[in-house]
Scaffold this motif. Sequence first.
Motif, PDB file in Angstrom:
ATOM      1  N   LEU A 225     -37.894   6.676  19.245  1.00 11.58           N
ATOM      2  CA  LEU A 225     -37.649   6.264  20.631  1.00 11.58           C
ATOM      3  C   LEU A 225     -36.166   6.291  20.970  1.00 11.58           C
ATOM      4  CD1 LEU A 225     -40.208   3.337  21.107  1.00 11.58           C
ATOM      5  CD2 LEU A 225     -40.368   5.704  21.924  1.00 11.58           C
ATOM      6  N   GLY A 226     -35.333   5.857  20.017  1.00 12.08           N
ATOM      7  CA  GLY A 226     -33.887   5.907  20.237  1.00 12.08           C
ATOM      8  C   GLY A 226     -33.406   7.331  20.412  1.00 12.08           C
ATOM      9  N   TRP A 227     -33.913   8.216  19.542  1.00 10.79           N
ATOM     10  CA  TRP A 227     -33.554   9.633  19.671  1.00 10.79           C
ATOM     11  C   TRP A 227     -34.028  10.194  21.003  1.00 10.79           C
ATOM     12  CZ3 TRP A 227     -37.460  13.303  20.257  1.00 10.79           C
ATOM     13  CH2 TRP A 227     -37.010  14.620  20.458  1.00 10.79           C
ATOM     14  N   LEU A 228     -35.275   9.914  21.378  1.00  7.25           N
ATOM     15  CA  LEU A 228     -35.845  10.478  22.598  1.00  7.25           C
ATOM     16  C   LEU A 228     -35.032  10.082  23.826  1.00  7.25           C
ATOM     17  CD1 LEU A 228     -38.176  12.093  23.845  1.00  7.25           C
ATOM     18  CD2 LEU A 228     -39.441   9.948  24.071  1.00  7.25           C
ATOM     19  N   ALA A 229     -34.656   8.815  23.911  1.00  5.35           N
ATOM     20  CA  ALA A 229     -33.861   8.348  25.048  1.00  5.35           C
ATOM     21  C   ALA A 229     -32.497   9.033  25.076  1.00  5.35           C
ATOM     22  CB  ALA A 229     -33.699   6.831  24.991  1.00  5.35           C
ATOM     23  N   GLY A 230     -31.847   9.071  23.927  1.00  4.91           N
ATOM     24  CA  GLY A 230     -30.518   9.682  23.854  1.00  4.91           C
ATOM     25  C   GLY A 230     -30.549  11.176  24.110  1.00  4.91           C
ATOM     26  N   PHE A 231     -31.538  11.848  23.529  1.00  5.65           N
ATOM     27  CA  PHE A 231     -31.655  13.299  23.698  1.00  5.65           C
ATOM     28  C   PHE A 231     -31.944  13.648  25.155  1.00  5.65           C
ATOM     29  CE2 PHE A 231     -34.011  17.341  23.437  1.00  5.65           C
ATOM     30  CZ  PHE A 231     -33.097  18.104  22.722  1.00  5.65           C
ATOM     31  N   ALA A 232     -32.807  12.864  25.793  1.00  4.29           N
ATOM     32  CA  ALA A 232     -33.148  13.113  27.199  1.00  4.29           C
ATOM     33  C   ALA A 232     -31.933  12.937  28.100  1.00  4.29           C
ATOM     34  CB  ALA A 232     -34.279  12.179  27.635  1.00  4.29           C
ATOM     35  N   VAL A 233     -31.188  11.853  27.908  1.00  2.00           N
ATOM     36  CA  VAL A 233     -30.007  11.596  28.737  1.00  2.00           C
ATOM     37  C   VAL A 233     -28.955  12.685  28.532  1.00  2.00           C
ATOM     38  CG1 VAL A 233     -28.056  10.024  29.095  1.00  2.00           C
ATOM     39  CG2 VAL A 233     -30.369   9.114  28.872  1.00  2.00           C
ATOM     40  N   THR A 234     -28.690  13.036  27.283  1.00  2.00           N
ATOM     41  CA  THR A 234     -27.668  14.042  26.977  1.00  2.00           C
ATOM     42  C   THR A 234     -28.018  15.397  27.573  1.00  2.00           C
ATOM     43  OG1 THR A 234     -27.086  12.929  24.911  1.00  2.00           O
ATOM     44  CG2 THR A 234     -26.445  15.230  25.119  1.00  2.00           C
ATOM     45  N   THR A 235     -29.215  15.872  27.288  1.00  2.00           N
ATOM     46  CA  THR A 235     -29.594  17.218  27.733  1.00  2.00           C
ATOM     47  C   THR A 235     -29.793  17.298  29.242  1.00  2.00           C
ATOM     48  OG1 THR A 235     -31.917  16.726  27.211  1.00  2.00           O
ATOM     49  CG2 THR A 235     -30.615  17.872  25.521  1.00  2.00           C
ATOM     50  N   CYS A 236     -30.305  16.234  29.847  1.00  2.00           N
ATOM     51  CA  CYS A 236     -30.500  16.254  31.299  1.00  2.00           C
ATOM     52  C   CYS A 236     -29.166  16.282  32.041  1.00  2.00           C
ATOM     53  CB  CYS A 236     -31.322  15.041  31.750  1.00  2.00           C
ATOM     54  SG  CYS A 236     -33.082  15.180  31.371  1.00  2.00           S
ATOM     55  N   PHE A 237     -28.198  15.500  31.573  1.00  2.00           N
ATOM     56  CA  PHE A 237     -26.899  15.510  32.237  1.00  2.00           C
ATOM     57  C   PHE A 237     -26.200  16.853  32.029  1.00  2.00           C
ATOM     58  CE2 PHE A 237     -22.349  14.467  32.681  1.00  2.00           C
ATOM     59  CZ  PHE A 237     -22.384  13.971  33.984  1.00  2.00           C
ATOM     60  N   ALA A 238     -26.272  17.390  30.813  1.00  2.00           N
ATOM     61  CA  ALA A 238     -25.673  18.698  30.549  1.00  2.00           C
ATOM     62  C   ALA A 238     -26.328  19.770  31.411  1.00  2.00           C
ATOM     63  CB  ALA A 238     -25.805  19.050  29.065  1.00  2.00           C
TER      64      ALA A 238
END
Length: 355
Positions: A225-238
């Motif tokens: 869950l921690g990875w999913l939240a972080g990965f989503a925020v990072t890739t969506c902003f990029a």
Amino acid sequence: MSLPKFAPPRNFYAELRARTNQYFEDAGKASTGGYRIFSKALLLTSAFVLLYVHLVFFTPATALALLECVLLGGVISAIGFNVMHDGAHGSFSSNKWLNHFAAFTLNILGGSSYMWNAKHNVVHHMYTNIEGADDDIDIRPWMRMSVGQPRHKLHRFQHLYFWFLYCMLYISWIFVMDYQKYFTKKIGAMPLKKMDTTDHLIFWGFKVLNLFLYIALPIYTVGFLGWLAGFAVTTCFAGLVLSLVFQLAHTVEHTAFPVPHETTGKMEDEWAIHQIKTTANFATNNRLISWLVGGLNFQVEHHLFPKISHVHYPAISKIIKQMCGEYGVEYIEYPKMRSAVASHVSFLRQMGRAA
């Protein structure tokens, strides 16, 4: 497909190149990036490593972690704009291997420098905004980006939902589009140059490495869950930043979408004039934006001189503006980024509703 053919070059581009070369000769400067781009590359890549290590191995509290993920997404975009992009065009350095190394940062970030070179350097820069040739304006069926594309009912709302699709660009790029190009051996409708054994090994080697760095290892250290939240925020902003910067350059109200002649396949203009008519600048007086986006807000200059580093675009823009005035060619420029965004939204609305 039969590729469009441009009108024979006239005096415009020859004179423009002569004046630009004279500028570099008089200033005693090389057309590559020099110390300014090297220092920027060092700063951005160091920021990427520090943010990644801190998030994966020394994960802070949730609020700070999510903020760092936004910063990481911004740094990924900035590396793409400032380091990879110049390297891929051969303008990062006069040293061929340094250019390759700079372009190779895309492989570290999850993409494929081989696919990017074919899609961007070859196709997009040659056939900008030409329907059926320029893969950058093909987001079908989700969006309609030119009058030559079919219109669906969904497109009436594309000026509202495009934000979500742009956020998905980075994820789509590294997990879908690179593989589509690899297996279909095409960039849109155009055949992909044959890959040799080294190209195949690099493609798959880095795709496996990316799965480990950005999925397997973070899940192991911070949990799913921690990875999913972080990965989503990072890739969506990029994805949002990358999409906006490139779309504001070509899909706004005043840029053209020329069509080849039905039977001859010839374009009305020579290549250089075509580039100016299909390209727009934005916020060129904003030094912060120019620094962050690697001069890609000077998109006219970049398309005319892709092998000149972005650090020189403010200077040569004066030469190009003067030439356009002398030859009666419209130089498209939006003074603020927000005005370019508004024009892009208006363009999408028109494409979604016009026949």
